[in-house]
Design a protein around this motif. Sequence first.
Motif, mmCIF file in Angstrom:
data_model
loop_
_atom_site.group_PDB
_atom_site.id
_atom_site.type_symbol
_atom_site.label_atom_id
_atom_site.label_comp_id
_atom_site.label_asym_id
_atom_site.label_seq_id
_atom_site.Cartn_x
_atom_site.Cartn_y
_atom_site.Cartn_z
ATOM 1 N N GLN A 20 0.851 -1.188 0.000
ATOM 2 C CA GLN A 20 0.000 0.000 0.000
ATOM 3 C C GLN A 20 0.888 1.239 0.000
ATOM 4 O OE1 GLN A 20 -3.670 0.475 0.373
ATOM 5 N NE2 GLN A 20 -3.441 -1.488 -0.659
ATOM 6 N N LEU A 32 -9.220 0.135 2.365
ATOM 7 C CA LEU A 32 -8.524 -0.656 1.360
ATOM 8 C C LEU A 32 -9.439 -0.885 0.157
ATOM 9 C CD1 LEU A 32 -6.863 -3.416 3.567
ATOM 10 C CD2 LEU A 32 -5.777 -1.427 2.551
ATOM 11 N N LYS A 34 -10.106 -3.328 -1.797
ATOM 12 C CA LYS A 34 -9.771 -4.742 -1.698
ATOM 13 C C LYS A 34 -9.747 -5.440 -3.053
ATOM 14 C CE LYS A 34 -10.927 -8.953 0.809
ATOM 15 N NZ LYS A 34 -11.751 -9.577 1.865
ATOM 16 N N GLN A 38 -6.536 -7.150 -4.388
ATOM 17 C CA GLN A 38 -6.583 -8.595 -4.544
ATOM 18 C C GLN A 38 -6.191 -9.007 -5.954
ATOM 19 O OE1 GLN A 38 -10.471 -10.258 -3.784
ATOM 20 N NE2 GLN A 38 -9.623 -12.193 -3.091
ATOM 21 N N LEU A 103 -4.871 -12.960 2.151
ATOM 22 C CA LEU A 103 -5.380 -11.591 2.018
ATOM 23 C C LEU A 103 -6.114 -11.160 3.282
ATOM 24 C CD1 LEU A 103 -5.812 -9.076 0.273
ATOM 25 C CD2 LEU A 103 -7.885 -10.168 -0.625
ATOM 26 N N GLU A 104 -6.889 -12.063 3.866
ATOM 27 C CA GLU A 104 -7.564 -11.742 5.123
ATOM 28 C C GLU A 104 -6.537 -11.513 6.232
ATOM 29 O OE1 GLU A 104 -10.428 -14.697 6.046
ATOM 30 O OE2 GLU A 104 -11.612 -14.377 4.238
ATOM 31 N N TYR A 106 -3.589 -10.401 5.784
ATOM 32 C CA TYR A 106 -2.935 -9.133 5.478
ATOM 33 C C TYR A 106 -3.741 -7.957 6.015
ATOM 34 C CZ TYR A 106 -1.851 -4.968 2.767
ATOM 35 O OH TYR A 106 -1.581 -3.684 2.403
ATOM 36 N N GLU A 107 -5.042 -7.970 5.776
ATOM 37 C CA GLU A 107 -5.876 -6.875 6.275
ATOM 38 C C GLU A 107 -5.780 -6.763 7.789
ATOM 39 O OE1 GLU A 107 -9.651 -5.927 3.857
ATOM 40 O OE2 GLU A 107 -9.546 -8.113 3.915
ATOM 41 N N ARG A 108 -5.795 -7.898 8.458
ATOM 42 C CA ARG A 108 -5.683 -7.876 9.911
ATOM 43 C C ARG A 108 -4.303 -7.401 10.358
ATOM 44 N NH1 ARG A 108 -4.948 -13.261 11.434
ATOM 45 N NH2 ARG A 108 -2.806 -12.639 11.045
ATOM 46 N N LEU A 110 -2.169 -5.526 8.735
ATOM 47 C CA LEU A 110 -2.007 -4.098 8.453
ATOM 48 C C LEU A 110 -2.729 -3.265 9.494
ATOM 49 C CD1 LEU A 110 -0.880 -1.935 6.592
ATOM 50 C CD2 LEU A 110 -2.940 -2.157 5.186
ATOM 51 N N HIS A 111 -3.924 -3.683 9.864
ATOM 52 C CA HIS A 111 -4.674 -2.962 10.902
ATOM 53 C C HIS A 111 -3.904 -2.992 12.224
ATOM 54 C CE1 HIS A 111 -8.050 -1.537 13.317
ATOM 55 N NE2 HIS A 111 -7.826 -2.551 14.134
#
Length: 455
Positions: A20, A32, A34, A38, A103-104, A106-108, A110-111
Amino acid sequence: MQSHCLTTSRSNPQFYTFSQVFDRQAASLDPLWKEELQQSAWLSFWKREGHEYLEEKWHRRHPEYKETIESATDEERAAWQELWEKHVQDQNAHFWHIFSCVLENYERDLHNGFQDVGQILNDIDDQFSYLEIYQTDASTASTEYSEVDQENLHNNDDQESLGEEQQLKLLGLPTSFGAKSTNDRRKPKQQLPSESESESDSNHLSMSNEKDENQLDAKSRAIKKTKRKTNSKIPHFMRDDNLLLKYWFKRFSLFSRFDQGILLDRESWFSVTPEKIAKQTARRLASDVIVDAFCGCGGNAIQFANTCGRVIAIDIDLNKLTMAKQNAAIYGVAHKIDFVHADFLQFARTTRVRPDAIFLSPPWGGPGYQKQQTFDIEENLLPLGASPLMEHARRLTENIGFFLPRSSNIKQVIALTHAGEQCEVEHNYLDTRLVAITAYYGKSLIKKQRQKVDK
């Protein structure tokens, strides 16, 4: 009873990367996009590794294909083609499922990276959420090893030569189910035969005892032989060190040519960049001249030599430089690397070299960094915090790659950006596990990445 779902990692793990671009003023996680993220990340993975995995799995499943296809009839070729198409369809679905899980994650991740330094994460089970092991009852789970011990075993390693109990411990699994009473630990008393049975069974008992003793001796010899075989491969300083032993099992993900004579000291085992991540970084920092400021045993410098015209590899430890030369020679790139025994901070203040890019991978303070929920890059990096290190690097160039722990505070990473500029934060995954992040600074680096995404 405790149930587990286990998938063993391979010696050649799948590598995913998500990135990002952030403005310096970013104070929180931007929404994001997504779908776009993705799609670009999936295309990048498939172009880089997808076809290789398809062929690898195909030839492993059908080893006879190479020999039979040349002399195959048209009907046989059509049958092979149909089988190949089914293989591609199945593997695409398999890879996409894993990719979606990454990917899931990654989102977690990054958060979590935007959490304030020192803040305790609310999700206690966060460290157990990766795909390798699921536990339905954590009350009896073994806690002797951390999550990285569970995720770094590979099929081509010497797991079979380890004892069953040791294998279970390395995987983080319990060595027994249920609580054992003190009576269970004792040997059951042998019942004495009755007078009527003693004479008729005496020969049978003696033969059975002799047979059991022979089997026990044979098993003991096999165990001793196995242990000697295993210990002969593992370096002396690692054999009794459980902390380092886990890195031995992922040695081929660190260097694919490990068996050809790669040299590593104790510190290098847990500080070297995995080869696939080093290749990705080398692609991003491809240039005429690059400085590897903390080259260590040469994992990154070797890959830079494949994408850059000249590599200046610096390290303050002469022993590590010697190992780096040996390792570079194994990969056939030693002639493209200038190994410099120096302190990078002093080098940056005095050199007249003006490289096109600099790669910073300073020590993270040892494996203990994994225990920190949020890694403070200003307090815990060695020999200096991230900001003064960047100041020294910017004496030479604005194009900088910064390799950091996976739990680094993203706010601090973004804050290293010059006012009015951007940085790109890349999360690197091996299989489903976040290994590290790489931050890129410099207009030309970000611009090149944007052009690639637009295409």
